[in-house]
Write a protein that holds these residues in place. Structure first.
Motif, PDB file in Angstrom:
ATOM      1  N   ILE A  35      82.089  79.628  62.668  1.00 49.88           N
ATOM      2  CA  ILE A  35      82.556  80.443  63.788  1.00 49.88           C
ATOM      3  C   ILE A  35      83.801  79.819  64.414  1.00 49.88           C
ATOM      4  O   ILE A  35      84.789  80.503  64.678  1.00 49.88           O
ATOM      5  N   GLN A  36      83.762  78.515  64.660  1.00 50.91           N
ATOM      6  CA  GLN A  36      84.939  77.828  65.204  1.00 50.91           C
ATOM      7  C   GLN A  36      86.115  77.911  64.245  1.00 50.91           C
ATOM      8  O   GLN A  36      87.256  78.106  64.656  1.00 50.91           O
ATOM      9  N   ALA A  37      85.839  77.761  62.952  1.00 51.45           N
ATOM     10  CA  ALA A  37      86.903  77.811  61.959  1.00 51.45           C
ATOM     11  C   ALA A  37      87.558  79.190  61.932  1.00 51.45           C
ATOM     12  O   ALA A  37      88.784  79.291  61.913  1.00 51.45           O
ATOM     13  N   LEU A  38      86.751  80.240  61.939  1.00 56.57           N
ATOM     14  CA  LEU A  38      87.313  81.589  61.930  1.00 56.57           C
ATOM     15  C   LEU A  38      88.104  81.878  63.199  1.00 56.57           C
ATOM     16  O   LEU A  38      89.127  82.558  63.165  1.00 56.57           O
ATOM     17  N   SER A  39      87.653  81.344  64.320  1.00 62.62           N
ATOM     18  CA  SER A  39      88.381  81.504  65.575  1.00 62.62           C
ATOM     19  C   SER A  39      89.758  80.849  65.472  1.00 62.62           C
ATOM     20  O   SER A  39      90.766  81.423  65.874  1.00 62.62           O
TER      21      SER A  39
END
Length: 64
Positions: A35-39
């Motif tokens: 999730i952090q990576a996609l953000s």
């Protein structure tokens, strides 16, 4: 100019170690999960390399 590396790793200690080892040669960005990576990726930042753990909660490597 240093190449960009995105490290996606849930284990804090391993993520920090990888960052320390790679930072002399690369501009390192880290994320603790998909999730952090996609953000981060959604902000338009495109790394030259993505290092990701093979099992991320709710994501697979094909999602990246």
């Amino acid at each position: 100019m240093k190449k960009k590396v995105l490290i996606i790793e849930g284990h804090d200690g391993l993520r920090r170690l990888m960052s320390i080892v790679l930072s002399p040669e690369f501009h390192v960005f880290t994320a603790s999960d998909g999730i952090q990576a996609l953000s981060w990726l959604g902000q338009g930042d495109i790394p030259d390399v993505i290092l990701a753990e093979s099992e991320m909660k709710g994501f697979s490597l094909e999602d990246f």
